[in-house]
Design an enzyme around this catalytic site. Structure first.
Site, short mmCIF file in Angstrom:
data_model
loop_
_atom_site.label_atom_id
_atom_site.label_comp_id
_atom_site.label_asym_id
_atom_site.label_seq_id
_atom_site.Cartn_x
_atom_site.Cartn_y
_atom_site.Cartn_z
N SER A 1 -2.61 5.71 8.26
CA SER A 1 -1.55 6.72 8.24
C SER A 1 -1.51 7.39 6.88
O SER A 1 -1.75 6.75 5.85
CB SER A 1 -0.23 6.01 8.52
OG SER A 1 0.81 6.92 8.48
N GLU B 1 5.10 4.78 17.39
CA GLU B 1 6.46 4.33 17.05
C GLU B 1 7.04 3.45 18.15
O GLU B 1 8.20 3.04 18.08
CB GLU B 1 7.37 5.54 16.80
CG GLU B 1 7.01 6.34 15.56
CD GLU B 1 7.22 5.55 14.28
OE1 GLU B 1 8.21 4.84 14.17
OE2 GLU B 1 6.34 5.64 13.39
N GLY C 1 0.82 -1.22 0.00
CA GLY C 1 0.00 0.00 0.00
C GLY C 1 0.85 1.26 0.00
O GLY C 1 0.51 2.25 -0.65
N ASN C 2 1.98 1.21 0.72
CA ASN C 2 2.85 2.38 0.77
C ASN C 2 3.50 2.67 -0.58
O ASN C 2 3.67 3.83 -0.96
CB ASN C 2 3.96 2.16 1.82
CG ASN C 2 3.57 2.64 3.20
OD1 ASN C 2 4.39 3.16 3.95
ND2 ASN C 2 2.31 2.50 3.56
N HIS D 1 9.43 0.62 17.49
CA HIS D 1 9.84 0.73 16.09
C HIS D 1 11.31 1.15 15.92
O HIS D 1 11.87 0.93 14.85
CB HIS D 1 8.94 1.72 15.35
CG HIS D 1 7.62 1.12 14.95
ND1 HIS D 1 6.74 0.59 15.86
CD2 HIS D 1 7.04 0.96 13.72
CE1 HIS D 1 5.66 0.14 15.21
NE2 HIS D 1 5.82 0.35 13.93
N LYS E 1 1.22 8.64 5.84
CA LYS E 1 2.62 8.49 5.43
C LYS E 1 2.70 7.43 4.34
O LYS E 1 2.18 6.33 4.49
CB LYS E 1 3.47 8.01 6.62
CG LYS E 1 3.60 9.02 7.72
CD LYS E 1 4.57 8.55 8.80
CE LYS E 1 4.05 7.44 9.64
NZ LYS E 1 4.86 7.10 10.81
N THR F 1 -5.20 -5.67 1.87
CA THR F 1 -5.52 -7.11 1.93
C THR F 1 -4.81 -7.82 3.07
O THR F 1 -5.08 -8.98 3.32
CB THR F 1 -5.14 -7.81 0.60
OG1 THR F 1 -3.73 -7.67 0.40
CG2 THR F 1 -5.89 -7.23 -0.58
N1 LIG Z 1 2.62 3.88 6.68
C1 LIG Z 1 2.48 3.41 7.90
O1 LIG Z 1 2.09 4.11 8.80
C2 LIG Z 1 2.78 1.97 8.20
C3 LIG Z 1 2.30 1.39 9.38
C4 LIG Z 1 2.55 0.04 9.63
C5 LIG Z 1 3.33 -0.70 8.72
N2 LIG Z 1 3.81 -0.09 7.59
C6 LIG Z 1 4.63 -0.84 6.64
O2 LIG Z 1 3.84 -1.89 6.11
C7 LIG Z 1 4.71 -2.94 5.69
C8 LIG Z 1 4.09 -4.27 6.04
O3 LIG Z 1 2.78 -4.32 5.52
P1 LIG Z 1 2.14 -5.65 4.93
O4 LIG Z 1 2.28 -6.76 5.93
O5 LIG Z 1 0.79 -5.26 4.44
O6 LIG Z 1 3.14 -5.96 3.71
P2 LIG Z 1 2.89 -6.63 2.30
O7 LIG Z 1 1.98 -5.84 1.43
O8 LIG Z 1 4.28 -6.91 1.80
O9 LIG Z 1 2.14 -8.03 2.62
C9 LIG Z 1 2.79 -9.04 3.32
C10 LIG Z 1 2.71 -10.39 2.54
O10 LIG Z 1 1.37 -10.88 2.58
C11 LIG Z 1 0.93 -11.20 1.26
N3 LIG Z 1 -0.52 -10.95 1.26
C12 LIG Z 1 -1.14 -9.75 1.41
N4 LIG Z 1 -2.47 -9.92 1.48
C13 LIG Z 1 -2.71 -11.24 1.34
C14 LIG Z 1 -3.89 -12.04 1.35
N5 LIG Z 1 -5.09 -11.50 1.53
N6 LIG Z 1 -3.76 -13.39 1.20
C15 LIG Z 1 -2.52 -13.96 1.05
N7 LIG Z 1 -1.38 -13.26 1.06
C16 LIG Z 1 -1.47 -11.92 1.20
C17 LIG Z 1 1.74 -10.30 0.34
O11 LIG Z 1 1.85 -10.84 -0.96
C18 LIG Z 1 3.10 -10.29 1.06
O12 LIG Z 1 3.84 -11.46 0.74
C19 LIG Z 1 6.05 -2.72 6.39
O13 LIG Z 1 7.03 -2.41 5.43
C20 LIG Z 1 5.81 -1.54 7.29
O14 LIG Z 1 6.92 -0.70 7.38
C21 LIG Z 1 3.54 1.21 7.31
#
Ligand SMILES: NC(=O)c1ccc[n+]([C@@H]2O[C@H](COP(=O)([O-])OP(=O)(O)OC[C@H]3O[C@@H](n4cnc5c(N)ncnc54)[C@H](O)[C@@H]3O)[C@@H](O)[C@H]2O)c1
Length: 240
Positions: A34, A138, A2-3, A141, A36, A23
């Site tokens: 967020s 944070e 998403g970021n 973090h 960000k 998802t």
């Molecule tokens: N902007 C912010 O404030 C904020 C806050 C928290 C975390 N983050 C960032 O978010 C990142 C982690 O987010 P994430 O866990 O969504 O990462 P991601 O999008 O990489 O998803 C994690 C894994 O799950 C898989 N996946 C996603 N949805 C699925 C589904 N429904 N079924 C099967 N597989 C699925 C993806 O293919 C990937 O392998 C970190 O890099 C973190 O730094 C940002």
């Protein structure tokens, strides 16, 4: 993911409208709230980014039924963080719901998503850029990001933050702030969530200390040049 989408939307034609359809549990309950939008660089987490507001967020918890256990645990680590920093009244819910195998029905996950969204919204309503009060999110973090980077993707974001919260709790306990019971509650919730509390293979304290020097909270939290600023709790639910 998403970021990356949010950052690209901000850059394309100097900014286009975008809609988040998260998802993963972390995305639905935390990151899409967020504004960000940032991506990592070899030197640190989230170093390249900006603020960009989605037009809407559509979250369907049915997606979570296919999310692998490690990524459910990752999202739940952020929920544990929310409870430790702000919502200690939800500790009984977590102790009765968390399980090491990450088996959850959709209704429970929907409840968790809603709780995560409301917590973050409440704190961000007067701090949209997360520079003041909302910096409490944070928690865990500072060291967590350093662990995540030094592990090269072997630990999820949430697992790394969980280890960072353990470090923060131990530091606070060593300063005579957090009681042993409050520190032990960190271990209990993280264990119940099925996260291994041990130093990750392949990282060294030296590597983590090196990464900590470029932590992106420098400038937001007051610190002298030789200090590493981080969020600590003086008791559960009460940031320092
Ligand atoms: N902007 C912010 O404030 C904020 C806050 C928290 C975390 N983050 C960032 O978010 C990142 C982690 O987010 P994430 O866990 O969504 O990462 P991601 O999008 O990489 O998803 C994690 C894994 O799950 C898989 N996946 C996603 N949805 C699925 C589904 N429904 N079924 C099967 N597989 C699925 C993806 O293919 C990937 O392998 C970190 O890099 C973190 O730094 C940002």
């Amino acid at each position: 993911m998403g970021n990356i989408a949010g950052l690209l939307a901000a850059l394309l034609f100097r900014g286009i409208r975008f809609v988040h359809i998260p998802t993963s549990l972390i995305a639905m309950s935390d990151s899409v709230i967020s504004l960000k939008q940032a991506v990592n660089m070899p030197q640190g987490k989230n170093l390249m980014g900006c603020f960009h507001t989605p037009e809407a967020v559509f979250a369907d918890t049915a997606f979570l039924m296919t999310l692998p256990p490690q990524h459910l645990r990752s999202g739940l680590c952020e929920i544990i963080k929310n409870v430790l920093i702000l919502e200690t009244e939800n500790i009984p819910f977590l102790t009765s719901t968390l399980n090491t195998k990450a088996h959850y029905d959709e209704q429970t996950l929907a409840h968790i998503v809603q709780a995560g969204v409301l917590t973050k919204q409440k704190a961000m309503v007067n701090d949209k850029r997360e520079r003041h009060h909302a910096l409490i999110f944070e928690y865990g973090h500072t060291v967590g990001h350093a662990i995540e980077l030094s592990c090269n993707g072997r630990l999820t974001h949430g697992e790394s933050v969980a280890l960072g919260m353990i470090v923060a709790a131990e530091i606070s306990h060593a300063f005579g702030l957090l009681t042993s019971e409050a520190r032990d509650m960190h271990y209990r919730l993280i264990h119940l969530n099925g996260v291994d509390i041990k130093a990750p293979v392949g990282t060294t304290p030296e590597a983590i200390m090196q990464i900590l020097q470029s932590d992106n909270k420098r400038g937001y939290l007051h610190a002298k040049p030789n200090e590493i600023p981080m969020i600590l709790l003086k008791e559960l639910g009460v940031p320092l």
